[in-house]
Design a protein around this motif. Structure first.
Motif, short mmCIF file in Angstrom:
data_model
loop_
_atom_site.label_atom_id
_atom_site.label_comp_id
_atom_site.label_asym_id
_atom_site.label_seq_id
_atom_site.Cartn_x
_atom_site.Cartn_y
_atom_site.Cartn_z
N MET A 123 -20.91 4.44 3.22
CA MET A 123 -21.86 3.60 3.94
C MET A 123 -21.22 2.97 5.19
O MET A 123 -21.92 2.41 6.03
CB MET A 123 -22.39 2.50 3.01
N GLY A 124 -19.88 3.05 5.28
CA GLY A 124 -19.22 2.55 6.49
C GLY A 124 -18.21 1.44 6.29
O GLY A 124 -17.73 0.87 7.28
N ALA A 125 -17.84 1.13 5.05
CA ALA A 125 -16.88 0.06 4.81
C ALA A 125 -15.54 0.62 4.36
O ALA A 125 -15.47 1.66 3.70
CB ALA A 125 -17.41 -0.90 3.74
N VAL A 126 -14.47 -0.08 4.70
CA VAL A 126 -13.17 0.20 4.11
C VAL A 126 -13.11 -0.61 2.82
O VAL A 126 -13.41 -1.81 2.81
CB VAL A 126 -12.03 -0.22 5.06
N VAL A 127 -12.77 0.05 1.74
CA VAL A 127 -12.80 -0.59 0.43
C VAL A 127 -11.41 -0.58 -0.19
O VAL A 127 -10.75 0.46 -0.23
CB VAL A 127 -13.79 0.14 -0.52
N VAL A 128 -10.97 -1.75 -0.67
CA VAL A 128 -9.65 -1.87 -1.28
C VAL A 128 -9.81 -2.24 -2.75
O VAL A 128 -10.35 -3.30 -3.08
CB VAL A 128 -8.80 -2.94 -0.57
N ASN A 129 -9.36 -1.34 -3.60
CA ASN A 129 -9.43 -1.54 -5.04
C ASN A 129 -8.01 -1.69 -5.57
O ASN A 129 -7.10 -1.01 -5.09
CB ASN A 129 -10.12 -0.31 -5.68
N PHE A 130 -7.78 -2.56 -6.54
CA PHE A 130 -6.42 -2.75 -7.02
C PHE A 130 -6.38 -3.06 -8.51
O PHE A 130 -7.37 -3.49 -9.10
CB PHE A 130 -5.72 -3.87 -6.22
N ASP A 131 -5.22 -2.83 -9.11
CA ASP A 131 -5.04 -3.03 -10.55
C ASP A 131 -4.95 -4.50 -10.91
O ASP A 131 -4.40 -5.32 -10.15
CB ASP A 131 -3.74 -2.35 -11.02
N LEU A 132 -5.44 -4.83 -12.10
CA LEU A 132 -5.17 -6.13 -12.68
C LEU A 132 -3.68 -6.25 -12.97
O LEU A 132 -2.96 -5.25 -13.01
CB LEU A 132 -5.94 -6.30 -13.99
N PHE A 133 -3.21 -7.45 -13.20
CA PHE A 133 -1.83 -7.67 -13.60
C PHE A 133 -1.59 -7.06 -14.98
O PHE A 133 -2.38 -7.24 -15.91
CB PHE A 133 -1.53 -9.17 -13.63
N ALA A 134 -0.48 -6.31 -15.11
CA ALA A 134 -0.13 -5.66 -16.38
C ALA A 134 -1.25 -4.75 -16.86
O ALA A 134 -1.58 -4.69 -18.04
CB ALA A 134 0.23 -6.69 -17.45
N TRP A 135 -1.83 -4.01 -15.91
CA TRP A 135 -2.95 -3.11 -16.16
C TRP A 135 -2.76 -1.94 -15.21
O TRP A 135 -2.33 -2.11 -14.08
CB TRP A 135 -4.25 -3.84 -15.86
N GLY A 136 -3.08 -0.74 -15.62
CA GLY A 136 -2.90 0.40 -14.74
C GLY A 136 -1.45 0.57 -14.34
O GLY A 136 -0.54 0.45 -15.16
N GLU A 137 -1.21 0.83 -13.06
CA GLU A 137 0.17 1.02 -12.59
C GLU A 137 1.00 -0.25 -12.64
O GLU A 137 2.23 -0.20 -12.61
CB GLU A 137 0.17 1.59 -11.18
N SER A 138 0.36 -1.37 -12.74
CA SER A 138 1.11 -2.62 -12.84
C SER A 138 1.95 -2.66 -14.12
O SER A 138 2.94 -3.39 -14.20
CB SER A 138 0.16 -3.82 -12.82
N THR A 139 1.58 -1.84 -15.13
CA THR A 139 2.35 -1.82 -16.38
C THR A 139 3.72 -1.19 -16.19
O THR A 139 4.56 -1.28 -17.08
CB THR A 139 1.58 -1.05 -17.48
N LEU A 140 3.95 -0.54 -15.06
CA LEU A 140 5.30 -0.04 -14.77
C LEU A 140 6.27 -1.19 -14.58
O LEU A 140 7.48 -1.04 -14.76
CB LEU A 140 5.28 0.84 -13.52
N GLN A 141 5.71 -2.35 -14.23
CA GLN A 141 6.54 -3.54 -14.05
C GLN A 141 6.40 -4.51 -15.22
O GLN A 141 7.38 -5.09 -15.67
CB GLN A 141 6.14 -4.26 -12.74
#
Length: 475
Positions: free
Chosen positions: A226-244
């Motif tokens: 639709m024309g927007a730049v969209v930024v999606n990110f992981d919760l803390f200790a969720w998804g790739e954040s669990t690598l930390q």
């Protein structure tokens, strides 16, 4: 004929005998009685039904139990006998109450109504509301810990190669938001990208698969088309954040700090990009992401449009410490998510609610309260509600279909780019990527920076705090 002294002694002994079903007092029991019997007396006095379906009252005794009853006030009576055991009650209807464990994050709808009435009386005009809002805003930022956050490291973000699809692109980002802590997510952009475009931050909630699930990818890809730049990110200790930080650490209160800080610093970064229109910034998320949506719209003046989904409530502030663990709802001598949502006024806001969770009361309870705040600005038309009485707790298709036109209207997006020949919004043009394509640090975390922090205690120390896990409430 009986001796007079014997008769007197007999009378005294009778008077001193305990009456049937009555509580007695001596140095041992202090009118001690079973709480089940006292609660039943309350039910009889006030002609109501009080259910203890979970057996929470079983075997419990209380000193001065019956003396705690206030015959003219049911609520005071129940509170007086239940609070010593950290129990409370929920009003299910006008004649039925249920005993429940006390939960700091959850109250009954009638308590929500009571709180909203109290809050509304605090600010009868715009001036008093602006004072209240200023105080709340400062307190919320402090409660979350944003004022103690270390400065963002002066490093460029880690960006993966761009993946091109028909009308949009996707690339993954790892942004070091504080020393050694990385926010991980994906950036969706319209393709081709021309001129100045708006940006939408989309925090995800506690739905399974987080930002990798289909619903989340649909949301981001359609907004990008639709024309927007969209930024999606992981919760803390969720998804790739669990690598930390291991997934078991998500329910630490510092999660709320890191999640809000991630959104803020990802937005900071995006606003440095020449193609972003700083006057068109939106945010939307569901469940825990809905909580973050309200927090961000309340404290960040850069956000112009917000769509909190299945989370706006006067009687529930989020069962996870990542939503309520920092005590921000104690600000201003007590606030709630309805008032926090109202802090977005007079910016455009769509509240999405449903009939099978704590947002069931939005049309009759929370919406009128928030409308009143918008009316102080003469902008009642900028607050809307999409309610789905037969649906439950999700950010599913119908809820997205309510969000897209709203974002298009207030961020000046092109809805036609995602409509089919029938004028319907068509999500089938979106490509659902597998997990591994959405990873920032590689399939085996081979690209995880060497300075990545993995100690939760050290993370707290960065904010000058100690790790003290908080009480949680199950949703």
């Amino acid at each position: 004929m009986m001796n007079k002294k014997y008769i007197v002694a007999l009378l005294f002994s009778v008077l001193l005998m305990p009456l049937s079903n009555a509580q007695t007092s001596n140095s041992d029991n202090n009118y001690r009685g079973l709480i089940t019997e006292t609660v039943q007396k309350i039910a009889t006095i006030f002609k109501v039904t009080i259910n203890d379906k979970d057996g929470l009252l079983k075997g419990k005794e209380l000193d001065y139990a019956d003396w705690r009853i206030r015959q003219g006030n049911l609520d005071v009576s129940l509170t007086a006998v239940l609070s010593p055991f950290d129990l409370t009650y929920f009003k299910e209807n006008d004649s039925t109450y249920r005993i429940r464990k006390f939960e700091y994050a959850r109250r009954s709808a009638d308590i929500g109504q009571e709180r909203l009435t109290y809050l509304a009386n605090l600010y009868p005009n715009l001036k008093t509301w602006e004072t209240r809002k200023t105080d709340l805003k400062e307190c919320i930022r402090t409660a979350i810990g944003l004022d103690k956050a270390p400065a963002i490291p002066k490093k460029k973000p880690i960006l993966t190669p761009v993946r091109k699809y028909k009308n949009y692109t996707v690339e993954n980002i790892g942004l070091e938001i504080i020393p050694g802590v990385y926010a991980t997510g994906s950036i969706y952009k319209p393709y081709p990208l021309k001129g100045k475009v708006p940006v939408v931050i989309t925090p995800n909630g506690h739905f399974g698969d987080g930002r990798y699930r289909k619903d989340e990818q649909y949301r981001c890809a359609v907004l990008a088309q639709m024309g927007a730049v969209v930024v999606n990110f992981d919760l803390f200790a969720w998804g790739e954040s669990t690598l930390q930080f291991d997934a078991t650490l998500h329910r630490n209160s510092i999660a709320q700090t890191i999640q809000v800080l991630s959104a803020e610093r990802l937005l900071d970064y995006m606003l440095t990009q020449k193609y972003i229109d700083k006057n068109r910034v939106g945010v939307t998320g569901g469940s825990g992401g809905g909580s973050m949506t309200m927090f961000l719209a309340a404290i960040d003046d850069r956000i112009k449009v917000s769509v909190p989904v299945v989370m706006t409530s006067s009687h529930f502030v989020g069962g996870c410490p990542c939503e309520s663990g920092r005590g921000l709802h104690l600000c201003g001598n007590g606030t709630n998510n309805a008032e926090i949502a109202a802090m977005a006024a007079p910016k455009a806001q769509l509240i999405v609610s449903d009939g099978k969770d704590w947002t069931v009361t939005v049309p009759e309870l929370e919406l009128p309260f928030i409308q009143k705040t918008y009316s102080l600005f003469g902008k009642k038309n900028l607050i809307e509600n999409a309610h789905f009485p037969n649906e439950g707790h999700d950010y599913g298709l119908s809820k997205r279909m309510a969000m897209y036109p709203f974002m298009a209207k207030y961020l000046n997006l092109d809805l036609k780019k995602v409509q089919n020949d029938k004028g319907e919004i068509d999500e089938s043009t979106c490509v659902i990527e597998p997990y591994e394509k959405l990873y920032v640090f590689g399939n085996k975390a081979e690209n995880l920076p060497k300075n990545a922090l993995k100690d939760i205690n050290q993370l707290y120390a960065l904010f000058g705090e100690k790790n003290e896990k908080v009480y949680e409430v199950k949703k």
